[in-house]
Design a protein around this motif. Structure first.
Motif: not given
Length: 128
Positions: A103-128
């Motif tokens: 559970t601990a590793a699953a929660i951590l990795t899910a949080e990291r996935m969310d953070a990287h997805t948000a960062a990519l979405a922000t980067a795409e908005l900046v590029e557009a």
């Protein structure tokens, strides 16, 4: 047409128990999860995400029983590429963490996935 084999095969294992050490499925999953997290840690360090890197290092230390070895090797990849790589690695780690019911590793990795997805979405908005 073919004559049956009447002697023991030279390739057959002996009747004695094997001296080769075997790991359980749980041990293999633990090793695999630690490896995925170590790769994620390297990318996270390169991105300069210190707080996230420390959380990942804590999980690696828990799985391996020792703190991870960290390096300062830089790949020279763009921030977007690093976020994509981190997202892939976090996804792989999440699958293994779910397989071993960590559970601990699953929660951590899910949080990291969310953070990287948000960062990519922000980067795409900046590029557009």
């Amino acid at each position: 047409m073919y004559e049956p084999i009447r002697s023991k095969s030279v390739h057959a294992m002996t009747d004695a128990p094997s001296d080769i050490p075997h790991r359980s499925r749980e041990e293999e999953l633990r090793i695999q999860l630690a490896g995925h997290l170590a790769a994620l840690l390297a990318v996270t360090d390169e991105l300069g995400l210190d707080e996230a890197a420390e959380a990942i290092a804590t999980q690696i230390a828990r799985l391996r029983g020792a703190p991870p070895v960290r390096h300062a090797g830089l790949t020279g990849a763009s921030t977007a590429e690093l976020h994509h790589r981190a997202l892939d690695l976090a996804g792989r780690a999440l699958v293994v963490a779910a397989s071993r019911a960590d559970t601990a590793a699953a929660i951590l990795t899910a949080e990291r996935m969310d953070a990287h997805t948000a960062a990519l979405a922000t980067a795409e908005l900046v590029e557009a």
